[in-house]
Write a protein that holds these residues in place. Structure first.
Motif, PDB file in Angstrom:
ATOM      1  N   LYS A 121       0.839  -1.205   0.000  1.00 55.46           N
ATOM      2  CA  LYS A 121       0.000   0.000   0.000  1.00 55.46           C
ATOM      3  C   LYS A 121       0.870   1.250   0.000  1.00 55.46           C
ATOM      4  O   LYS A 121       0.586   2.221  -0.711  1.00 55.46           O
ATOM      5  N   THR A 161     -12.790   6.659   2.225  1.00 59.71           N
ATOM      6  CA  THR A 161     -13.094   7.863   1.451  1.00 59.71           C
ATOM      7  C   THR A 161     -14.191   8.698   2.115  1.00 59.71           C
ATOM      8  O   THR A 161     -14.198   9.921   1.994  1.00 59.71           O
ATOM      9  N   LYS A 216     -14.615   5.033  -6.716  1.00 58.84           N
ATOM     10  CA  LYS A 216     -13.219   4.701  -6.978  1.00 58.84           C
ATOM     11  C   LYS A 216     -13.158   3.841  -8.224  1.00 58.84           C
ATOM     12  O   LYS A 216     -13.967   2.911  -8.356  1.00 58.84           O
ATOM     13  N   PRO A 217     -12.173   4.082  -9.139  1.00 60.42           N
ATOM     14  CA  PRO A 217     -11.145   5.125  -9.059  1.00 60.42           C
ATOM     15  C   PRO A 217     -11.718   6.540  -9.282  1.00 60.42           C
ATOM     16  O   PRO A 217     -12.849   6.632  -9.753  1.00 60.42           O
ATOM     17  N   PHE A 260      -8.304   6.395  -6.727  1.00 55.52           N
ATOM     18  CA  PHE A 260      -8.078   5.922  -5.375  1.00 55.52           C
ATOM     19  C   PHE A 260      -7.333   6.981  -4.570  1.00 55.52           C
ATOM     20  O   PHE A 260      -6.678   7.860  -5.136  1.00 55.52           O
ATOM     21  N   GLY A 281      -6.687  11.912  -2.921  1.00 57.17           N
ATOM     22  CA  GLY A 281      -7.220  11.649  -1.592  1.00 57.17           C
ATOM     23  C   GLY A 281      -7.685  12.900  -0.892  1.00 57.17           C
ATOM     24  O   GLY A 281      -8.556  13.622  -1.391  1.00 57.17           O
ATOM     25  N   CYS A 331     -19.257   1.398  -1.498  1.00 59.25           N
ATOM     26  CA  CYS A 331     -18.320   0.950  -0.466  1.00 59.25           C
ATOM     27  C   CYS A 331     -18.731  -0.426   0.035  1.00 59.25           C
ATOM     28  O   CYS A 331     -19.681  -1.036  -0.457  1.00 59.25           O
TER      29      CYS A 331
END
Length: 429
Positions: free
Chosen positions: A68, A179, A195-196, A198, A203, A392
């Protein structure tokens, strides 16, 4: 639990006033940061060490942390951010608040190291709205760190600057989604983003952002101080290190337990004092209320790590272990869980907004003696139509408890429908 070789998170718990900066420093706190800044350790080396550790996200998804971190465009010329997700709203989870209560500087040091590694000069710690005392404690810890020169401009004369801000949420479950959390920090309604893009590319405030859980970031100082390999060896392959488990329900000693990943569930149950009142274990929700339930006979064969629990048909999730004894009615338990997700849906996606209400109302009428034979097929169909069809994962979180209960305890639902009363309470089991 005090581990041989030293615990990862609660390494100050055996000392008086463990939340103080002086206590943290006495156990090696901030030594990893000092070494990194003094040696100007390349970011690539830090990311490689985190990858070696096999540290996986402790917030629920279990995504590899080093991987990540590698997504962050470190050469991006503008602002970049580190965000800590301390919005601990998953029912059954209460570990992150204890990290912030008893060892806040482990989190702060972890966030500073993450900022240095990813080229971010600011970090935000988003704290769940219903634990205001924890927020106040974190504010005090941040001020301690700032006064000692660990935060602010030109940290320890290194030329690196990093500021950390605690952000107080308002107790919305949906803001645990990364998010929606970003939207909330920006002062908007806490709803998940499409998303995307991302967060790593778009952000907080539209800038590259890396978001990690509290426990994940609090593990970083140990990894950088002792080495990724040592952290890995505390756990098992692909499941490095120790993990905090919040054990609640029908146990004698509920609480947080830090154990190596790969520890048998039976050992964790013993640490929690066993089943309360000497009754029999019936079922366990191993990873917070959104994880599918597992019957006792399956759970007792599991080890507490991401891969073992997934193989058994559930998720390790946040590490919230909800223990249920033989007196629990699964219909009533599901009614309570379904009501929670119905109430906490943000309403943005139609399958979740409408489907969570459908599931709750159907389970409610089964529990109250008004169920119909076709209701079980209806529940199966509604859950399947929610899962994977929302922006989500809240839709999935609402559907999985329903699917898990019907998979393993369908006979209890059938008894409720046929006899208009509970199988467990009637003594028919």
């Amino acid at each position: 639990m005090i581990l041989q070789g030293g615990p990862v998170i609660f390494n100050t718990m055996h000392l008086p006033e463990p939340w103080k900066l002086s206590t943290y420093e006495s156990t090696g706190g901030y030594s990893a940061l000092k070494k990194i800044l003094a040696e100007k350790t390349p970011a690539e080396n830090i990311i490689a060490e985190v990858k070696t550790s096999a540290l996986r996200g402790r917030g629920g998804a279990g995504f590899p942390t080093g991987l990540k971190w590698s997504f962050m465009p470190r050469q991006f010329p503008g602002d970049k951010y580190i965000v800590c997700n301390s919005d601990e709203g998953e029912p059954g989870t209460f570990k992150d608040r204890d990290i912030m209560r008893y060892n806040p500087h482990a989190l702060i040091e972890g966030m500073i190291i993450a900022g240095y590694t990813l080229g971010a000069k600011a970090g935000y710690n988003y704290i769940h709205g219903e634990i205001f005392d924890i927020y106040e404690g974190m504010e005090h810890a941040v001020e301690e760190a700032r006064a000692a020169g660990y935060l602010g401009d030109n940290i320890l004369g290194s030329g690196f600057s990093f500021n950390l801000y605690n952000h107080h949420g308002y107790g919305a479950y949906i803001c645990g989604e990364e998010t929606a959390l970003l939207e909330s920090i920006e002062g908007k309604k806490g709803q998940p983003r499409f998303k995307p893009p991302f967060p790593a590319s778009f952000g907080l405030y539209g800038k590259p952002t890396t978001i990690n859980n509290t426990e994940t970031l609090a593990s970083i100082p140990y990894i950088m101080r002792e080495g990724g390999q040592k952290f890995l060896e505390l756990g098992k392959p692909n499941n490095g290190g120790t993990k905090l488990f919040s054990v609640s329900g029908h146990v004698e000693k509920p609480g947080n337990f830090e154990i190596p990943l790969g520890t048998p569930f039976s050992e964790l149950l013993k640490m929690a004092g066993g089943i309360k009142g000497g009754r029999k274990l019936k079922a366990v929700i191993p990873g917070g209320s959104s994880a599918p339930v597992l019957p006792a006979e399956i759970m007792m064969d599991c080890t507490m790590d991401f891969d073992s629990i997934a193989k058994a048909g559930s998720m390790l999730g946040s590490g919230a272990v909800i223990v249920m004894d033989e007196t629990v009615c699964m219909v009533r338990a599901l009614e309570r869980l379904s009501y929670f997700y119905f109430e906490e849906s943000c309403g943005q996606c139609t399958p979740c907004r409408e489907g969570t209400g459908w599931m709750y109302r159907v389970v409610h009428r089964i529990e109250h003696g008004q169920g119909r034979p076709e209701d079980l097929e209806l529940l199966d169909r509604v859950a399947a139509n929610i899962a994977g069809r929302t922006i989500c994962a809240l839709g999935d979180a609402a559907a999985m408890p329903v699917q898990g209960m019907l998979k393993h305890y369908r006979h209890e639902f059938e008894h409720h429908i046929e006899h208009k009363k509970c199988l467990v309470q009637s003594g028919a089991v």
